[in-house]
Design a protein around this motif. Structure first.
Motif, PDB file in Angstrom:
ATOM      1  N   THR A   5       0.857  -1.185   0.000  1.00  0.00           N
ATOM      2  CA  THR A   5       0.000   0.000   0.000  1.00  0.00           C
ATOM      3  C   THR A   5       0.888   1.228   0.000  1.00  0.00           C
ATOM      4  OG1 THR A   5      -1.678  -1.154   1.300  1.00  0.00           O
ATOM      5  CG2 THR A   5      -1.802   1.253   1.256  1.00  0.00           C
ATOM      6  N   GLN A   7       0.970   5.215   0.519  1.00  0.00           N
ATOM      7  CA  GLN A   7       0.170   6.285   1.111  1.00  0.00           C
ATOM      8  C   GLN A   7       0.547   7.620   0.461  1.00  0.00           C
ATOM      9  OE1 GLN A   7      -2.351   7.996   2.144  1.00  0.00           O
ATOM     10  NE2 GLN A   7      -2.542   6.692   3.951  1.00  0.00           N
ATOM     11  N   ASP A  30      -6.063   3.963   7.922  1.00  0.00           N
ATOM     12  CA  ASP A  30      -6.393   2.668   7.314  1.00  0.00           C
ATOM     13  C   ASP A  30      -6.986   1.683   8.314  1.00  0.00           C
ATOM     14  OD1 ASP A  30      -4.135   1.999   8.764  1.00  0.00           O
ATOM     15  OD2 ASP A  30      -3.081   1.058   7.093  1.00  0.00           O
TER      16      ASP A  30
END
Length: 121
Positions: A5, A7, A30
């Motif tokens: 992921t 960001q 999250d």
């Protein structure tokens, strides 16, 4: 399933004391409860109340200096230095200096107001 992921839009935590807090990962960003990672800038002469958090907190100073009062001992970190503060330790964070302090904070488990136990000013 994606294995990573990135960001790009951290959550900017609203503050009233001039401190900038950008949560990259954590409860707000999250819904992660295991860890929170935030980039922060504490303005000159900033401080917050003593607290006794139920999480370990790691701080890495990028620029400037940050002061900690840990169980009565004053510790000052400079750029390039880091510290780990054990959970259930009474601590106060501040920047009593004349320049902003730019730093990264990592909490395990993730920072939350329910776990921080800040004292009244």
């Amino acid at each position: 399933m994606k294995k990573y992921t990135i960001q790009k839009t951290p959550f900017v935590v609203p503050t009233s004391d001039g401190k900038i807090i950008e949560e990259h990962f954590g409860k707000v960003t999250d819904d992660g409860a295991k860890i929170s990672i935030a980039h922060m800038v504490a303005p000159p002469k900033w401080s917050e109340p003593f607290q006794t958090p139920e999480f370990e907190e790691y701080t890495y100073v990028i620029k400037g200096k940050k002061q900690f009062i840990i169980a009565g001992e004053i510790v000052v970190l400079k750029a390039g230095e880091s510290i780990k503060i054990e959970k259930n330790t009474r601590v106060q964070y501040s920047n009593p200096f004349d320049e902003p302090c730019d730093y990264i904070s990592i909490c395990t488990p993730a920072f939350s107001f329910e776990l921080v136990h800040r004292e009244a000013h």
